[in-house]
Design a protein around this motif. Structure first.
Motif, PDB file in Angstrom:
ATOM      1  N   PHE A 128       0.818  -1.211   0.000  1.00 23.44           N
ATOM      2  CA  PHE A 128       0.000   0.000   0.000  1.00 23.44           C
ATOM      3  C   PHE A 128       0.853   1.262   0.000  1.00 23.44           C
ATOM      4  CE2 PHE A 128      -2.565  -3.356   1.697  1.00 23.44           C
ATOM      5  CZ  PHE A 128      -3.865  -3.080   1.329  1.00 23.44           C
ATOM      6  N   ASP A 129       0.293   2.327  -0.572  1.00 22.55           N
ATOM      7  CA  ASP A 129       0.942   3.633  -0.508  1.00 22.55           C
ATOM      8  C   ASP A 129       0.921   4.153   0.928  1.00 22.55           C
ATOM      9  OD1 ASP A 129       1.194   3.702  -3.306  1.00 22.55           O
ATOM     10  OD2 ASP A 129      -0.811   4.558  -3.525  1.00 22.55           O
ATOM     11  N   LYS A 130       1.949   4.900   1.295  1.00 24.50           N
ATOM     12  CA  LYS A 130       1.976   5.495   2.631  1.00 24.50           C
ATOM     13  C   LYS A 130       0.869   6.537   2.801  1.00 24.50           C
ATOM     14  CE  LYS A 130       5.297   9.201   1.593  1.00 24.50           C
ATOM     15  NZ  LYS A 130       6.611   9.788   1.953  1.00 24.50           N
ATOM     16  N   THR A 131       0.299   6.993   1.678  1.00 26.65           N
ATOM     17  CA  THR A 131      -0.792   7.975   1.719  1.00 26.65           C
ATOM     18  C   THR A 131      -2.150   7.326   1.950  1.00 26.65           C
ATOM     19  OG1 THR A 131      -0.991   7.797  -0.690  1.00 26.65           O
ATOM     20  CG2 THR A 131       0.415   9.559   0.165  1.00 26.65           C
ATOM     21  N   ALA A 145       7.110  -1.471  12.919  1.00 31.77           N
ATOM     22  CA  ALA A 145       8.488  -1.440  13.426  1.00 31.77           C
ATOM     23  C   ALA A 145       8.543  -0.358  14.491  1.00 31.77           C
ATOM     24  CB  ALA A 145       9.475  -1.139  12.308  1.00 31.77           C
ATOM     25  N   GLY A 146       8.954  -0.731  15.694  1.00 31.93           N
ATOM     26  CA  GLY A 146       9.000   0.238  16.781  1.00 31.93           C
ATOM     27  C   GLY A 146       7.639   0.777  17.157  1.00 31.93           C
ATOM     28  N   GLY A 147       6.599  -0.032  16.969  1.00 32.20           N
ATOM     29  CA  GLY A 147       5.247   0.372  17.331  1.00 32.20           C
ATOM     30  C   GLY A 147       4.530   1.194  16.279  1.00 32.20           C
ATOM     31  N   GLU A 148       5.221   1.547  15.184  1.00 30.22           N
ATOM     32  CA  GLU A 148       4.620   2.338  14.114  1.00 30.22           C
ATOM     33  C   GLU A 148       4.539   1.511  12.832  1.00 30.22           C
ATOM     34  OE1 GLU A 148       3.421   5.351  14.549  1.00 30.22           O
ATOM     35  OE2 GLU A 148       4.093   5.472  16.638  1.00 30.22           O
ATOM     36  N   VAL A 149       3.580   1.873  11.977  1.00 27.14           N
ATOM     37  CA  VAL A 149       3.465   1.192  10.689  1.00 27.14           C
ATOM     38  C   VAL A 149       4.763   1.374   9.913  1.00 27.14           C
ATOM     39  CG1 VAL A 149       2.279   1.152   8.458  1.00 27.14           C
ATOM     40  CG2 VAL A 149       0.961   1.436  10.571  1.00 27.14           C
ATOM     41  N   TYR A 150       5.339   0.264   9.466  1.00 23.65           N
ATOM     42  CA  TYR A 150       6.602   0.315   8.730  1.00 23.65           C
ATOM     43  C   TYR A 150       6.361   0.829   7.315  1.00 23.65           C
ATOM     44  CZ  TYR A 150      10.625  -1.234   6.037  1.00 23.65           C
ATOM     45  OH  TYR A 150      11.700  -1.275   5.194  1.00 23.65           O
ATOM     46  N   VAL A 151       7.146   1.827   6.908  1.00 28.58           N
ATOM     47  CA  VAL A 151       7.096   2.374   5.548  1.00 28.58           C
ATOM     48  C   VAL A 151       8.507   2.306   4.976  1.00 28.58           C
ATOM     49  CG1 VAL A 151       6.647   4.408   4.129  1.00 28.58           C
ATOM     50  CG2 VAL A 151       5.173   3.910   6.095  1.00 28.58           C
ATOM     51  N   TYR A 158       3.200  -2.380   4.236  1.00 32.54           N
ATOM     52  CA  TYR A 158       2.947  -3.774   3.893  1.00 32.54           C
ATOM     53  C   TYR A 158       1.937  -4.413   4.844  1.00 32.54           C
ATOM     54  CZ  TYR A 158       7.133  -3.029   1.145  1.00 32.54           C
ATOM     55  OH  TYR A 158       8.035  -2.535   0.250  1.00 32.54           O
ATOM     56  N   MET A 159       1.032  -5.169   4.264  1.00 33.08           N
ATOM     57  CA  MET A 159       0.002  -5.825   5.052  1.00 33.08           C
ATOM     58  C   MET A 159       0.586  -6.946   5.905  1.00 33.08           C
ATOM     59  SD  MET A 159      -3.374  -7.913   3.711  1.00 33.08           S
ATOM     60  CE  MET A 159      -4.308  -6.460   3.234  1.00 33.08           C
ATOM     61  N   PRO A 198       9.166  -7.281   4.848  1.00 33.66           N
ATOM     62  CA  PRO A 198      10.391  -6.502   4.637  1.00 33.66           C
ATOM     63  C   PRO A 198      11.318  -6.604   5.835  1.00 33.66           C
ATOM     64  CG  PRO A 198       8.609  -5.069   5.303  1.00 33.66           C
ATOM     65  CD  PRO A 198       8.007  -6.440   5.126  1.00 33.66           C
ATOM     66  N   ARG A 199      12.577  -6.315   5.607  1.00 36.05           N
ATOM     67  CA  ARG A 199      13.525  -6.265   6.714  1.00 36.05           C
ATOM     68  C   ARG A 199      13.381  -4.922   7.405  1.00 36.05           C
ATOM     69  NH1 ARG A 199      19.112  -8.750   4.109  1.00 36.05           N
ATOM     70  NH2 ARG A 199      18.289 -10.849   3.673  1.00 36.05           N
ATOM     71  N   VAL A 200      12.976  -4.954   8.637  1.00 35.69           N
ATOM     72  CA  VAL A 200      12.749  -3.704   9.358  1.00 35.69           C
ATOM     73  C   VAL A 200      13.913  -3.440  10.302  1.00 35.69           C
ATOM     74  CG1 VAL A 200      10.260  -3.929   9.207  1.00 35.69           C
ATOM     75  CG2 VAL A 200      11.445  -4.890  11.168  1.00 35.69           C
ATOM     76  N   PRO A 201      14.192  -2.166  10.574  1.00 35.14           N
ATOM     77  CA  PRO A 201      15.296  -1.836  11.481  1.00 35.14           C
ATOM     78  C   PRO A 201      15.049  -2.395  12.873  1.00 35.14           C
ATOM     79  CG  PRO A 201      14.532   0.088  10.264  1.00 35.14           C
ATOM     80  CD  PRO A 201      13.529  -0.994  10.039  1.00 35.14           C
ATOM     81  N   ARG A 202      16.093  -2.848  13.526  1.00 33.29           N
ATOM     82  CA  ARG A 202      15.955  -3.348  14.892  1.00 33.29           C
ATOM     83  C   ARG A 202      15.952  -2.185  15.879  1.00 33.29           C
ATOM     84  NH1 ARG A 202      19.903  -8.674  15.295  1.00 33.29           N
ATOM     85  NH2 ARG A 202      18.828  -9.917  13.682  1.00 33.29           N
ATOM     86  N   GLY A 203      15.290  -2.440  17.009  1.00 37.74           N
ATOM     87  CA  GLY A 203      15.295  -1.426  18.046  1.00 37.74           C
ATOM     88  C   GLY A 203      14.037  -0.605  18.061  1.00 37.74           C
TER      89      GLY A 203
END
Length: 203
Positions: A128-131, A145-151, A158-159, A198-203
């Motif tokens: 999906f678009d971030k918009t 990622a980190g409690g927020e929707v990963y973009v 991503y669903m 997707p690979r999301v940042p750690r932390g």
């Protein structure tokens, strides 16, 4: 061989007629065979994502008038029918139509049915678009990622296909496609698997 004329469509039709005569093509003896029943045209092969309602309907008219007798019965409306604010293969919500489909996909599907063709709709419904309004309305249907929707860096979310919100939305999505009269769906499995995790940042 040279063909002269002003209309590309007319030239293509004349060329097809000449190829037909030169090769002495014959109608298949068994049009009910599985492979023959699944013959059709996919817009992505030539137009990539640059399709419009008129392009699809003109292509369908050619299939119906020239190739239907040889078992061609499907038209795949590939990427480009949906509103997209970022990059392939995402969409705003996989329901909102692109500006290039001013009359709506349902109208094109109806037109295809009138020509005796079946409509197959492409959708990579995990990207999906971030918009997208869904990020605010249904944040739990997305990977976080980190409690927020990963973009990602291209502006795509991503669903999370395992979430209850995702299941509910997919049910709504498929019911919408059914209401449009779509005969079948097609999607890229590698997009569903690879891009959904997707690979999301750690932390």
């Amino acid at each position: 061989m040279f063909l002269l004329g002003k209309s590309p469509v007319e030239l293509l039709e004349r060329y097809a007629d000449l190829v037909l005569k030169f090769n002495k093509a014959k109608r298949p003896l068994r049009v009910d065979d599985f492979l023959l029943r699944c013959r059709g045209w996919i817009s992505f092969g030539y137009y990539y994502t640059k399709i419009s309602q008129d392009i699809i309907e003109r292509g369908a008219e050619f299939i119906a008038s020239k190739l239907r007798q040889y078992g061609y019965g499907y038209v795949v409306i590939d990427d480009g029918w949906q509103r997209r604010d970022t990059t392939y293969p995402s969409a705003y919500d996989w329901i909102t139509n692109s500006r290039t489909f001013p009359r709506g996909v349902a109208s094109t599907v109806k037109r295809l049915h009138e020509m005796g063709l079946k409509a197959v709709l492409w959708a990579s419904f995990t990207v999906f678009d971030k918009t997208s309004h869904l990020i605010e309305e249904r944040p739990d249907m997305f990977i976080k990622a980190g409690g927020e929707v990963y973009v990602d860096r291209l502006g795509r979310a991503y669903m999370n296909v395992l979430s209850e919100d995702a299941r509910e939305y997919l049910e709504k999505l498929f019911e919408t496609y059914k209401s449009w009269g779509v005969d079948a769906l097609t999607f890229d499995r590698h997009l569903l698997i690879h891009h959904s995790i997707p690979r999301v940042p750690r932390g």
